[in-house]
Design a protein around this motif. Structure first.
Motif, PDB file in Angstrom:
ATOM      1  N   VAL A   1       0.783  -1.192  -0.168  1.00  0.00           N
ATOM      2  CA  VAL A   1       0.049   0.114   0.034  1.00  0.00           C
ATOM      3  C   VAL A   1       0.876   1.203  -0.085  1.00  0.00           C
ATOM      4  CG1 VAL A   1      -0.407   0.176   2.436  1.00  0.00           C
ATOM      5  CG2 VAL A   1      -2.163   0.873   1.026  1.00  0.00           C
ATOM      6  N   GLU A   2       2.173   1.009   0.444  1.00  0.00           N
ATOM      7  CA  GLU A   2       2.826   2.411   0.640  1.00  0.00           C
ATOM      8  C   GLU A   2       3.483   2.552  -0.859  1.00  0.00           C
ATOM      9  OE1 GLU A   2       5.936   1.694   3.733  1.00  0.00           O
ATOM     10  OE2 GLU A   2       4.621   2.521   5.093  1.00  0.00           O
ATOM     11  N   ALA A   3       3.853   1.479  -1.404  1.00  0.00           N
ATOM     12  CA  ALA A   3       4.151   1.673  -2.788  1.00  0.00           C
ATOM     13  C   ALA A   3       3.306   2.139  -3.770  1.00  0.00           C
ATOM     14  CB  ALA A   3       4.767  -0.003  -3.407  1.00  0.00           C
ATOM     15  N   LEU A   4       1.879   1.725  -3.551  1.00  0.00           N
ATOM     16  CA  LEU A   4       1.049   2.082  -4.597  1.00  0.00           C
ATOM     17  C   LEU A   4       0.816   3.814  -4.328  1.00  0.00           C
ATOM     18  CD1 LEU A   4      -1.532  -0.749  -4.077  1.00  0.00           C
ATOM     19  CD2 LEU A   4      -0.474   0.039  -6.494  1.00  0.00           C
ATOM     20  N   ARG A   5       0.664   4.199  -2.771  1.00  0.00           N
ATOM     21  CA  ARG A   5       0.531   5.546  -2.541  1.00  0.00           C
ATOM     22  C   ARG A   5       1.510   6.117  -3.212  1.00  0.00           C
ATOM     23  NH1 ARG A   5       2.540   6.837   3.165  1.00  0.00           N
ATOM     24  NH2 ARG A   5       4.312   6.182   1.865  1.00  0.00           N
ATOM     25  N   ASP A   6       3.021   6.035  -2.946  1.00  0.00           N
ATOM     26  CA  ASP A   6       4.081   6.664  -3.471  1.00  0.00           C
ATOM     27  C   ASP A   6       4.065   6.785  -4.963  1.00  0.00           C
ATOM     28  OD1 ASP A   6       4.849   7.083  -0.965  1.00  0.00           O
ATOM     29  OD2 ASP A   6       6.250   5.419  -0.952  1.00  0.00           O
ATOM     30  N   ALA A   7       3.491   5.676  -5.630  1.00  0.00           N
ATOM     31  CA  ALA A   7       3.449   5.722  -6.987  1.00  0.00           C
ATOM     32  C   ALA A   7       2.318   6.640  -7.681  1.00  0.00           C
ATOM     33  CB  ALA A   7       3.162   4.558  -7.832  1.00  0.00           C
ATOM     34  N   GLY A   8       1.560   7.089  -6.727  1.00  0.00           N
ATOM     35  CA  GLY A   8       0.548   7.827  -7.293  1.00  0.00           C
ATOM     36  C   GLY A   8      -1.116   7.351  -7.376  1.00  0.00           C
ATOM     37  N   PHE A   9      -1.183   6.215  -6.445  1.00  0.00           N
ATOM     38  CA  PHE A   9      -2.479   5.494  -6.459  1.00  0.00           C
ATOM     39  C   PHE A   9      -3.432   6.310  -5.486  1.00  0.00           C
ATOM     40  CE2 PHE A   9      -0.509   2.781  -9.426  1.00  0.00           C
ATOM     41  CZ  PHE A   9      -1.599   1.925  -9.950  1.00  0.00           C
ATOM     42  N   GLY A  10      -4.481   6.382  -5.604  1.00  0.00           N
ATOM     43  CA  GLY A  10      -5.429   7.096  -4.629  1.00  0.00           C
ATOM     44  C   GLY A  10      -6.388   5.794  -3.949  1.00  0.00           C
ATOM     45  N   GLY A  11      -6.552   4.898  -4.599  1.00  0.00           N
ATOM     46  CA  GLY A  11      -7.306   3.953  -3.803  1.00  0.00           C
ATOM     47  C   GLY A  11      -6.925   2.483  -3.968  1.00  0.00           C
ATOM     48  N   VAL A  12      -7.494   1.577  -3.284  1.00  0.00           N
ATOM     49  CA  VAL A  12      -7.196   0.054  -3.432  1.00  0.00           C
ATOM     50  C   VAL A  12      -8.926  -0.564  -3.431  1.00  0.00           C
ATOM     51  CG1 VAL A  12      -4.901  -0.172  -2.782  1.00  0.00           C
ATOM     52  CG2 VAL A  12      -6.691  -0.344  -1.136  1.00  0.00           C
ATOM     53  N   VAL A  13      -8.958  -1.619  -4.269  1.00  0.00           N
ATOM     54  CA  VAL A  13     -10.347  -2.768  -3.936  1.00  0.00           C
ATOM     55  C   VAL A  13      -9.645  -3.624  -3.461  1.00  0.00           C
ATOM     56  CG1 VAL A  13     -12.225  -3.453  -5.039  1.00  0.00           C
ATOM     57  CG2 VAL A  13     -11.446  -1.461  -5.649  1.00  0.00           C
ATOM     58  N   TYR A  14     -10.185  -4.197  -2.069  1.00  0.00           N
ATOM     59  CA  TYR A  14      -9.496  -5.619  -1.792  1.00  0.00           C
ATOM     60  C   TYR A  14     -10.647  -6.465  -2.632  1.00  0.00           C
ATOM     61  CZ  TYR A  14      -8.915  -9.485   1.426  1.00  0.00           C
ATOM     62  OH  TYR A  14      -8.517 -10.701   1.908  1.00  0.00           O
ATOM     63  N   TYR A  15      -9.723  -7.513  -3.021  1.00  0.00           N
ATOM     64  CA  TYR A  15     -10.589  -8.631  -3.939  1.00  0.00           C
ATOM     65  C   TYR A  15      -9.943  -9.927  -3.915  1.00  0.00           C
ATOM     66  CZ  TYR A  15     -12.960  -9.704  -8.476  1.00  0.00           C
ATOM     67  OH  TYR A  15     -13.714 -10.294  -9.284  1.00  0.00           O
ATOM     68  N   ASP A  16     -10.606 -10.999  -3.200  1.00  0.00           N
ATOM     69  CA  ASP A  16      -9.992 -12.158  -3.120  1.00  0.00           C
ATOM     70  C   ASP A  16     -10.270 -12.737  -4.389  1.00  0.00           C
ATOM     71  OD1 ASP A  16      -9.195 -12.448  -0.369  1.00  0.00           O
ATOM     72  OD2 ASP A  16     -10.908 -13.212   0.253  1.00  0.00           O
ATOM     73  N   GLN A  17      -9.385 -12.834  -5.372  1.00  0.00           N
ATOM     74  CA  GLN A  17      -9.099 -13.513  -6.469  1.00  0.00           C
ATOM     75  C   GLN A  17      -7.882 -14.336  -6.897  1.00  0.00           C
ATOM     76  OE1 GLN A  17      -9.552 -12.588 -11.185  1.00  0.00           O
ATOM     77  NE2 GLN A  17     -11.082 -11.378  -9.983  1.00  0.00           N
ATOM     78  N   ASN A  18      -7.805 -15.337  -7.163  1.00  0.00           N
ATOM     79  CA  ASN A  18      -6.788 -16.003  -7.353  1.00  0.00           C
ATOM     80  C   ASN A  18      -6.993 -17.027  -8.650  1.00  0.00           C
ATOM     81  OD1 ASN A  18      -6.508 -19.349  -6.687  1.00  0.00           O
ATOM     82  ND2 ASN A  18      -8.063 -18.333  -5.185  1.00  0.00           N
ATOM     83  N   HIS A  19      -5.617 -17.001  -9.221  1.00  0.00           N
ATOM     84  CA  HIS A  19      -5.678 -18.177 -10.406  1.00  0.00           C
ATOM     85  C   HIS A  19      -4.467 -18.959 -10.018  1.00  0.00           C
ATOM     86  CE1 HIS A  19      -8.125 -15.559 -13.215  1.00  0.00           C
ATOM     87  NE2 HIS A  19      -7.819 -14.612 -12.389  1.00  0.00           N
ATOM     88  N   ALA A  20      -4.148 -19.407  -8.981  1.00  0.00           N
ATOM     89  CA  ALA A  20      -3.040 -20.471  -8.518  1.00  0.00           C
ATOM     90  C   ALA A  20      -3.608 -21.771  -8.647  1.00  0.00           C
ATOM     91  CB  ALA A  20      -2.669 -20.134  -7.155  1.00  0.00           C
ATOM     92  N   LYS A  21      -2.808 -22.650  -9.176  1.00  0.00           N
ATOM     93  CA  LYS A  21      -3.491 -24.166  -9.481  1.00  0.00           C
ATOM     94  C   LYS A  21      -3.896 -24.689  -7.953  1.00  0.00           C
ATOM     95  CE  LYS A  21      -0.728 -25.136 -13.519  1.00  0.00           C
ATOM     96  NZ  LYS A  21       0.138 -25.989 -14.024  1.00  0.00           N
ATOM     97  N   ASP A  22      -2.912 -24.326  -6.740  1.00  0.00           N
ATOM     98  CA  ASP A  22      -3.363 -25.170  -5.521  1.00  0.00           C
ATOM     99  C   ASP A  22      -2.899 -23.985  -4.496  1.00  0.00           C
ATOM    100  OD1 ASP A  22      -3.657 -26.264  -3.426  1.00  0.00           O
ATOM    101  OD2 ASP A  22      -2.619 -28.154  -3.839  1.00  0.00           O
ATOM    102  N   PRO A  23      -3.991 -22.867  -4.312  1.00  0.00           N
ATOM    103  CA  PRO A  23      -3.618 -21.810  -3.271  1.00  0.00           C
ATOM    104  C   PRO A  23      -3.379 -22.412  -1.947  1.00  0.00           C
ATOM    105  CG  PRO A  23      -5.961 -21.588  -4.013  1.00  0.00           C
ATOM    106  CD  PRO A  23      -5.113 -22.949  -4.856  1.00  0.00           C
ATOM    107  N   VAL A  24      -4.002 -23.271  -1.539  1.00  0.00           N
ATOM    108  CA  VAL A  24      -3.925 -23.932  -0.104  1.00  0.00           C
ATOM    109  C   VAL A  24      -2.450 -24.310   0.112  1.00  0.00           C
ATOM    110  CG1 VAL A  24      -4.929 -25.544   1.290  1.00  0.00           C
ATOM    111  CG2 VAL A  24      -6.395 -24.063   0.096  1.00  0.00           C
ATOM    112  N   ALA A  25      -2.037 -24.969  -0.919  1.00  0.00           N
ATOM    113  CA  ALA A  25      -0.697 -25.572  -0.720  1.00  0.00           C
ATOM    114  C   ALA A  25       0.385 -24.590  -0.615  1.00  0.00           C
ATOM    115  CB  ALA A  25      -0.431 -26.440  -2.040  1.00  0.00           C
TER     116      ALA A  25
END
Length: 806
Positions: A67-91
């Motif tokens: 979040v600090e990197a995003l702020r420093d780059a010039g972003f003004g907001g984030v949307v928390y989003y549980d989305q994954n494309h991993a084959k086995d995220p639990v592992a």
């Protein structure tokens, strides 16, 4: 000694000068405030990003660094989003949603966003689009399923209902109907189950690169016909009956299609496959009943764009009359029908609701489940209360306010054509009872082909209305009750459910479109979104931005697609996406199961900052005043509907244009001084009719009345006056137009990798204008040459604004 008259005159002059000085100071302050905001945009004018979690472990250290990197780059907001494309995220260490560690990290992410001064929003679901384990079959997306059999009448019967299977055993009868068999031995339709191939038409994003008259789009490749159906009396000589077109793969697609043809006799039947298409049909059969051509699409079992109608001109003897239909639903017990039918041959038609099977995806596995019913208020509330409200109460309770908004991705769960309250919804919205016409949902022609088509047209309109009023509007109401903004891709570019991609957006605070980094010519989903914002009085047209940016993409690649999106009317960018990186430092470019390269591990991260700066400055100016489109393009009044490139009128080049469907013509536009005007002051000089456009008689009457009132009704934009005409650099710059009460605001942007010299003319032939350079943050005067043109030099991919008094 001065006279009294002289003193009074001097006093008036001093008062006038003082008044002018006050107005001048006020104007300068207003202009100065805008200049300061443009040069240093505040957080509300900066980029946002979807912040993806759930593909591996989450850490406090990573959250803070992200979040600090995003702020420093010039972003003004984030949307928390549980989305994954991993084959086995639990592992890989991903925690379960709603677990203690998940709750800790969610809260910590919200608190860190607040600490560094960026807004924090929540995606409406775990994964996408809106569903989960709390959605049972009753509240899941449903479709109509039918089965039939033939029986002989004349005695009391205990008849086993024709079998229908539903996922999780869910089958709810809608009706059991009987009607006389009409079978003269001739065939009238062929029904086939296809092996779908290629990219579905409803997912083929439309953009300005296609100019052919046939359908096209990003990733879409036209497929050859599967073959032809043939009939024979002796198996030696074969007669052509009908062509079988290809079936394209679509999200949640229903891959069965019926083709109707004139009554045809034949002892033998075959499909003569085209070269290379053998195996494109899993099964097929011919039937004697009069069916509507491609009725599965018309009944919204599959969402596709209407193209012609090959239904034969059936006689009255071939079709079903409504007074021949007997409803025996009340005579059903379990899977058995108890009835006494008159003598003769009868068709028993069972119509039931079953789940489509669509489920949420790409979320944390422990919460995935059915997508909620998109036509039901009750199902929408169940989803909200089971997921969204739980998060809001935790983060915004006890006097806290960590969450500012809710966002919603595009619907990609396939088509739906039933909901438990459909009969009531249809009667309320269309004014007549659907029950006497229910056989049309199995493709039967009732009364006439024209009347059957009209009932199915009304059925599709009801589905679209329910999507707007029961799904998106319910979420909007619940967001408002919680003091949150609601941003939604209503319905979304992948129009795999039957709806109106323009008018549905009126139900939400901020309509959103999308554009992808690989789409170097832009995407018309942004045009649908900005048009809806203009037509329905929405202050901001949002965009899912730069989707699937890869590490190979350069800052200039991002400048290019951003410039085009702004020229199409976007006013807010929400990047898709930035993955959470668990460690404070990385050894290389971070991949979260899929490349989402707009993140702090990107070797070009620092080089991207000028992109975000230009984007923010553009958003400041594009939210000033109001849009000033030239013309409005009417797309039609059937659904599904969105902007289709091949159907756009000719002559749009150089014009600012919006699109509309019948809803806006009927409910949002009035004629003022021979122009179409919205209640918010947007004006259109002409209405252009798209090609291959379905226009109902009622809509045609409305269009005729607009023409009578003086609005030009055209089929081309050729010859219309352009407020900004590019003479040098045409095709290398994109632009759009806005107005305040006193100024014209023109956005111009290069889409070239080399410096450009651009010459242009402005409406009203002003002698001078002001240039606002988004790249440098500097302003200076532009003066017109003797021939009335302005000249400016643009660095590669630079965007500027030109303002001129009116």
């Amino acid at each position: 000694m001065p006279s009294i008259h002289y003193l009074c005159t001097m006093q008036r002059l001093l008062t006038l000068c003082f008044t002018l000085l006050l107005y001048g100071v006020a104007a300068a302050q207003t202009d100065g405030a805008l200049v300061e905001l443009w040069r240093k945009p505040t957080a509300g004018y900066r980029m946002k990003t979807w912040w993806f979690f759930g593909y591996e472990r989450t850490t406090d250290e990573g959250i803070t660094t992200d979040v600090e990197a995003l702020r420093d780059a010039g972003f003004g907001g984030v949307v928390y989003y549980d989305q994954n494309h991993a084959k086995d995220p639990v592992a890989q260490g991903a925690e379960d949603a709603f677990s203690p560690s998940w709750w800790h990290h969610l809260r910590f992410a919200a608190e860190e966003a607040k600490r560094v001064g960026v807004s924090f929003e929540l995606n409406i679901s775990n994964g996408y689009c809106a569903g989960g384990r709390w959605i049972d079959a009753e509240h899941a997306m449903q479709r109509v399923a039918t089965a039939e059999c033939r029986v002989s009448g004349g005695k009391h019967e205990r008849i086993a209902l024709p079998a229908i299977e539903g996922k999780d055993g869910y089958v709810r009868n809608i009706a059991v109907l009987v009607f006389p068999v009409r079978d003269d031995g001739r065939m009238r339709h062929v029904t086939a189950r296809y092996v779908a191939k290629g990219k579905g038409r409803n997912g083929a994003m439309q953009g300005p690169i296609q100019t052919a008259d046939c359908f096209s789009g990003y990733g879409f490749t036209p497929l050859p016909d599967v073959g032809v159906l043939q009939a024979s009396d002796d198996s030696l000589t074969w007669r052509y009956v009908v062509t079988l077109a290809p079936m394209y793969r679509s999200q949640g697609g229903y891959f069965v299609r019926t083709n109707a043809f004139p009554a045809t006799s034949g002892r033998y039947w075959r499909v003569r496959y085209a070269e290379g298409t053998t195996g494109d049909l899993k099964e097929w059969h011919v039937g004697s009943a009069a069916k509507l051509d491609r009725w599965e699409e018309r009944a919204a079992l599959q969402s596709d764009f209407a193209e012609g109608d090959d239904t034969p001109a059936y006689s009255a003897a071939e079709v079903i009359a409504t007074n021949d239909i007997i409803c025996l639903t009340d005579s059903v017990s379990g899977e058995t029908l108890h009835c006494t039918l008159p003598a003769g041959e009868w068709t028993i038609l069972r119509i039931a609701a079953v789940p489509t099977g669509a489920k949420s995806k790409h979320g944390r596995p422990n919460l995935l489940g059915y997508e909620c019913d998109k036509l039901s208020k009750e199902a929408a509330r169940l989803h909200w209360d089971s997921y969204m409200q739980v998060l809001i109460d935790s983060l915004n309770g006890d006097g806290q306010r960590l969450v500012q908004g809710v966002t919603m991705d595009s619907h990609e769960g396939g088509s739906q054509n039933w909901t438990p309250l459909m009969l009531q919804e249809f009667h309320q919205r269309r004014g007549y009872d659907l029950r006497p016409w229910l056989p049309v949902l199995a493709g039967y022609v009732v009364e006439s082909a024209a009347r059957t088509a009209q009932v199915l047209y009304d059925f599709r309109q009801t589905i679209s209305d329910c999507i707007r009023d029961n799904y998106f509007a319910t979420f909007q109401q619940l967001a408002t009750q919680n003091g949150l903004t609601f941003t939604a891709q209503a319905i979304g570019n992948a129009l795999c459910i039957t709806g109106d991609a323009v008018s549905v957006k009126q139900a939400v605070d901020k309509p959103q479109g999308e554009f992808w980094t690989y789409q170097r010519q832009g995407a018309y989903d942004i045009k649908d979104c900005s048009s809806a914002a203009h037509l329905y009085g929405k202050p901001i047209a949002s965009a899912e931005a730069m989707t699937d940016c890869e590490y190979k993409n350069t800052p200039n690649d991002l400048h290019r697609v951003a410039n085009i999106a702004f020229s199409m009317g976007a006013q807010e960018f929400v990047v898709c996406a930035t993955p959470h990186i668990p460690t404070a430092t990385t050894d290389g470019s971070y991949v979260a199961g899929r490349e989402y390269a707009i993140n702090r591990s990107n070797p070009q991260w620092q080089q991207m900052k000028p992109v975000w700066q230009q984007v923010a400055r553009s958003m400041v100016m594009l939210r000033q005043g109001r849009a000033a489109p030239d013309v409005l393009v009417f797309l039609g009044d059937d659904v599904p509907i969105k902007t289709i490139t091949s159907r756009l009128p000719d002559g749009l080049d150089g014009l600012d244009w919006d699109v509309c469907t019948a809803d806006a013509l009927m409910n949002r536009l009035k004629v003022v001084d021979r122009r179409l005007c919205t209640p918010d002051g947007i004006q259109y000089k002409a209405l252009l009719i798209a090609k291959q456009t379905h226009i109902s008689p009622l809509t045609q009457q409305l269009i005729d009345s607009l023409k009578t009132a003086g609005v030009p009704i055209l089929h081309s934009g050729e010859g219309l006056v352009r407020p900004l005409v590019v003479e040098g650099g045409k095709g290398q710059v994109v632009h759009t137009h806005r107005q305040t009460d006193s100024e014209d605001i023109f956005y111009l942007a290069s889409i070239e990798d080399r410096p450009l010299t651009v010459t242009f003319r402005l409406q009203g032939n002003p002698k001078r204008a002001t240039l606002w350079n988004n790249r440098t943050g500097r302003r200076h005067r532009l003066r017109a040459s003797r021939d009335g043109t302005f000249t400016l030099k643009l660095q590669p991919m630079t965007s500027v604004f030109v303002t001129a008094g009116r």
